[in-house]
Design an enzyme around this catalytic site. Structure first.
Site, PDB file in Angstrom:
ATOM      1  N   GLY A 200       0.822  -1.215   0.000  1.00 33.83           N
ATOM      2  CA  GLY A 200       0.000   0.000   0.000  1.00 33.83           C
ATOM      3  C   GLY A 200       0.843   1.246   0.000  1.00 33.83           C
ATOM      4  O   GLY A 200       2.064   1.192  -0.180  1.00 33.83           O
ATOM      5  N   GLY A 202       2.510   4.881   1.327  1.00 32.71           N
ATOM      6  CA  GLY A 202       3.216   5.363   2.511  1.00 32.71           C
ATOM      7  C   GLY A 202       2.318   6.131   3.459  1.00 32.71           C
ATOM      8  O   GLY A 202       2.318   5.904   4.674  1.00 32.71           O
ATOM      9  N   GLY A 206       1.806   2.873   5.555  1.00 36.14           N
ATOM     10  CA  GLY A 206       3.120   3.223   6.126  1.00 36.14           C
ATOM     11  C   GLY A 206       2.938   4.048   7.388  1.00 36.14           C
ATOM     12  O   GLY A 206       3.590   3.810   8.416  1.00 36.14           O
ATOM     13  N   GLU A 244      18.111   4.713   6.689  1.00 37.54           N
ATOM     14  CA  GLU A 244      19.145   4.797   5.642  1.00 37.54           C
ATOM     15  C   GLU A 244      18.549   5.654   4.539  1.00 37.54           C
ATOM     16  O   GLU A 244      17.554   5.275   3.929  1.00 37.54           O
ATOM     17  CB  GLU A 244      19.516   3.386   5.178  1.00 37.54           C
ATOM     18  CG  GLU A 244      20.843   3.343   4.456  1.00 37.54           C
ATOM     19  CD  GLU A 244      20.684   3.493   2.976  1.00 37.54           C
ATOM     20  OE1 GLU A 244      20.925   4.625   2.480  1.00 37.54           O
ATOM     21  OE2 GLU A 244      20.313   2.521   2.311  1.00 37.54           O
ATOM     22  N   CYS A 278      21.642   5.131  -3.568  1.00 40.96           N
ATOM     23  CA  CYS A 278      21.863   6.164  -2.545  1.00 40.96           C
ATOM     24  C   CYS A 278      23.349   6.430  -2.327  1.00 40.96           C
ATOM     25  O   CYS A 278      23.732   7.523  -1.934  1.00 40.96           O
ATOM     26  CB  CYS A 278      21.170   5.778  -1.246  1.00 40.96           C
ATOM     27  SG  CYS A 278      21.424   4.076  -0.800  1.00 40.96           S
TER      28      CYS A 278
HETATM   29  P1  ADP Z   1      11.491   7.403  -2.622  1.00 43.09           P
HETATM   30  O1  ADP Z   1      11.680   8.803  -3.059  1.00 43.09           O
HETATM   31  O2  ADP Z   1      12.695   6.545  -2.681  1.00 43.09           O
HETATM   32  O3  ADP Z   1      10.258   6.756  -3.159  1.00 43.09           O
HETATM   33  P2  ADP Z   1      10.123   7.582  -0.115  1.00 43.09           P
HETATM   34  O4  ADP Z   1      10.717   7.967   1.195  1.00 43.09           O
HETATM   35  O5  ADP Z   1       9.010   8.409  -0.642  1.00 43.09           O
HETATM   36  O6  ADP Z   1      11.355   7.526  -1.070  1.00 43.09           O
HETATM   37  O7  ADP Z   1       9.619   6.081  -0.085  1.00 43.09           O
HETATM   38  C1  ADP Z   1      10.296   5.044   0.574  1.00 43.09           C
HETATM   39  C2  ADP Z   1       9.278   4.203   1.309  1.00 43.09           C
HETATM   40  O8  ADP Z   1       8.671   5.015   2.321  1.00 43.09           O
HETATM   41  C3  ADP Z   1       8.136   3.696   0.434  1.00 43.09           C
HETATM   42  O9  ADP Z   1       7.810   2.376   0.814  1.00 43.09           O
HETATM   43  C4  ADP Z   1       7.017   4.651   0.758  1.00 43.09           C
HETATM   44  O10 ADP Z   1       5.722   4.100   0.564  1.00 43.09           O
HETATM   45  C5  ADP Z   1       7.262   4.904   2.226  1.00 43.09           C
HETATM   46  N1  ADP Z   1       6.627   6.148   2.728  1.00 43.09           N
HETATM   47  C6  ADP Z   1       6.426   7.289   2.049  1.00 43.09           C
HETATM   48  N2  ADP Z   1       5.786   8.190   2.819  1.00 43.09           N
HETATM   49  C7  ADP Z   1       5.574   7.610   4.020  1.00 43.09           C
HETATM   50  C8  ADP Z   1       4.950   8.017   5.260  1.00 43.09           C
HETATM   51  N3  ADP Z   1       4.406   9.221   5.383  1.00 43.09           N
HETATM   52  N4  ADP Z   1       4.927   7.141   6.273  1.00 43.09           N
HETATM   53  C9  ADP Z   1       5.487   5.923   6.158  1.00 43.09           C
HETATM   54  N5  ADP Z   1       6.065   5.464   5.029  1.00 43.09           N
HETATM   55  C10 ADP Z   1       6.122   6.293   3.973  1.00 43.09           C
END
Ligand code: ADP
Length: 471
Positions: A200, A202, A206, A244, A278
């Site tokens: 799902g 984030g 998340g 990370e 990264c």
């Molecule tokens: P990228 O730019 O590499 O996609 P993100 O930090 O947006 O980096 O995404 C990395 C992971 O963090 C993904 O699995 C994403 O769904 C999750 N993610 C993004 N926003 C949130 C949030 N507010 N809370 C928890 N997880 C999140």
């Protein structure tokens, strides 16, 4: 993969009939799969399952954990071809590299833990005390799309080895290899509830995972922005975190280095996975009087990296993983031109013959000014900045002049000098004269690049609490 429309909760594949997320093929833009855009309820069920499983798994024997990880290792080997092709299509990494890295590294990492576990000291004596290392509890793992299975394995293998239970939320853009992993684990002797997968977004699932009181640790790889949200959420509930995040790593070429070898090593590292790494060495620092020669060498190296279909064995540079990422990288290339840096190779136009898919030209900027946005911000695409410096102190100052500190490199004919400069870089790892990648060495960041370490014994220790018995 028969289970892409489901979540894996408490040892069962649970059907989902709500909204879905499209997974695209990076080289064509076509939709190749759909996965659940699950709701908060599914995440709560998964956390409850992990919480219920913790009491038994935290007491499991080392033999039991080793047996499961051996079964996992065998499954990763068996399905390596499928994993490589799946990630190649989703992320765009050329198939040859994806076979070695995206499929090979997860098996290698699992093996390193299998070798380490029998001798790992889960307790030690300290005077009249016995110091015990106990699993931290339910761990929420949140992972990105660039090395989608590798980053999952780096978390769940040491977590399970430590005796923790896990809820995984994989990246929306590249979730399929996590499903392969769940299918493999489903076929092992891992008790139900120890590993759970919820697919799902984030902001929904998340968010539930990082804020739930039963989750005692969040292990995250992704953007610095999301890492910040996780750190804030964790502070409210005193959760452990391992983060990370981004990087803007410097490759410092000293005046006595073999320039051709150093430029080649830097360009290859920078363009790995089309720059979606990264640790990418995206800033190449060269003595001012060697700047033009270094730019010529870099331009020649990227000219050999023509983009192509990542499924072809001969392709060396694939597309980016998504339209959004491609557009972001193109905007940075335009910004570099606006900021007045010298465009040495590449540019913002789509590469010839690549009208479908998310392709960007490998691009080199010269005379990049320290402090400019191009020099400071993580681009996550095939863009190299060449930065002239005056002397060694200037090079170290520029190398340390960003908020990040994840990786780096130093090149010199004098190994002692290279090591001395490496020791001044404020960064979690430094490749000295092209030293080999080591899956046992700690990996992680200084500053905004992260908190905590992965790989090897440091990666295992992240998942352990310390208890001392005074005897
Ligand atoms: P990228 O730019 O590499 O996609 P993100 O930090 O947006 O980096 O995404 C990395 C992971 O963090 C993904 O699995 C994403 O769904 C999750 N993610 C993004 N926003 C949130 C949030 N507010 N809370 C928890 N997880 C999140």
């Amino acid at each position: 993969m028969n289970n892409l429309s489901k979540n894996y909760i408490n040892g069962e594949w649970v059907s989902w009939s709500g909204p879905t997320l499209d997974v695209h093929e990076a080289g064509t833009g076509d939709v190749i799969a759909k996965v659940p855009a699950s709701g908060r309820d599914e995440m709560e069920q998964a956390i409850a399952a992990a919480d219920a499983a913790f009491a038994d798994w935290s007491e499991s024997s080392l033999d039991q954990r080793i047996k499961v990880l051996e079964q996992l290792h065998a499954g990763l080997k068996e399905r390596a071809g499928e994993i490589a092709e799946t990630v190649c299509r989703e992320v765009g990494m050329p198939i040859k590299l994806a076979t070695g890295i995206q499929a090979g590294l997860p098996a290698t990492i699992t093996k390193t833990y299998l070798r380490m576990l029998p001798d790992f000291p889960f307790s030690e004596q300290c005077g009249n005390s016995e110091v015990q290392y106990a699993p931290v509890g339910v761990v929420g793992c949140i992972t990105p799309w660039n090395y989608p299975l590798h980053q999952v394995i780096l978390k769940i293998v040491p977590a399970i080895a430590a005796g923790c239970t896990v809820v995984l939320k994989p990246a929306e853009i590249a979730p399929q290899s996590a499903y392969i992993l769940a299918e493999i684990l489903d076929g092992t002797d891992l008790p139900k509830g120890v590993f759970n997968l919820v697919s799902g977004e984030g902001q929904t699932v998340g968010d539930t995972l990082i804020k739930h009181p039963a989750v005692r640790m969040v292990s995250f790889t992704g953007s610095t922005r999301t890492g910040g949200l996780i750190a804030h959420a964790a502070a409210d509930d005193f959760k452990r975190i391992a983060l990370e995040m981004g990087g803007k790593s410097a490759s410092v070429i000293l005046p006595d280095a073999n320039l051709a070898a150093a430029v080649k090593g830097t360009v290859n590292n920078c363009l790995l996975n089309s720059g979606q790494t990264c640790t990418a060495l995206t800033r190449m620092l060269v003595p001012a009087d060697l700047h033009d020669e270094a730019c010529e060498l870099a331009a020649a190296a990227v000219a050999r990296m023509t983009p192509g279909n990542p499924l072809e064995e001969t392709t060396r540079l694939g597309p980016l993983a998504s339209a959004q990422q491609r557009d972001k990288v193109i905007d940075y290339i335009k910004l570099g031109i606006e900021e007045g840096h010298t465009l040495v190779a590449g540019g913002p136009e789509a590469p010839e013959g690549c009208d479908k898919g998310y392709f960007v030209k490998a691009t080199v900027f010269g005379n990049v000014k320290p402090g400019s946005r191009l020099e400071q911000e993580e681009i996550f695409g095939p863009v190299l900045c060449v930065i002239p410096y005056q002397d060694e102190a200037d090079a170290i100052r520029i190398a340390n002049g960003t908020q990040y500190g994840l990786s780096g490199a130093v090149w010199s004919a004098d190994a002692d000098r290279a090591k001395k400069v490496a020791g001044k870089l404020r960064t979690g790892q430094v490749f000295v004269n092209g030293g080999d990648f080591n899956p046992l060495a700690p990996f992680g960041g200084f500053g905004h690049s992260g908190i905590g370490r992965e790989f090897g014994k440091w990666g295992l220790e992240e998942f352990l609490e310390v208890r001392s018995l005074q005897l």
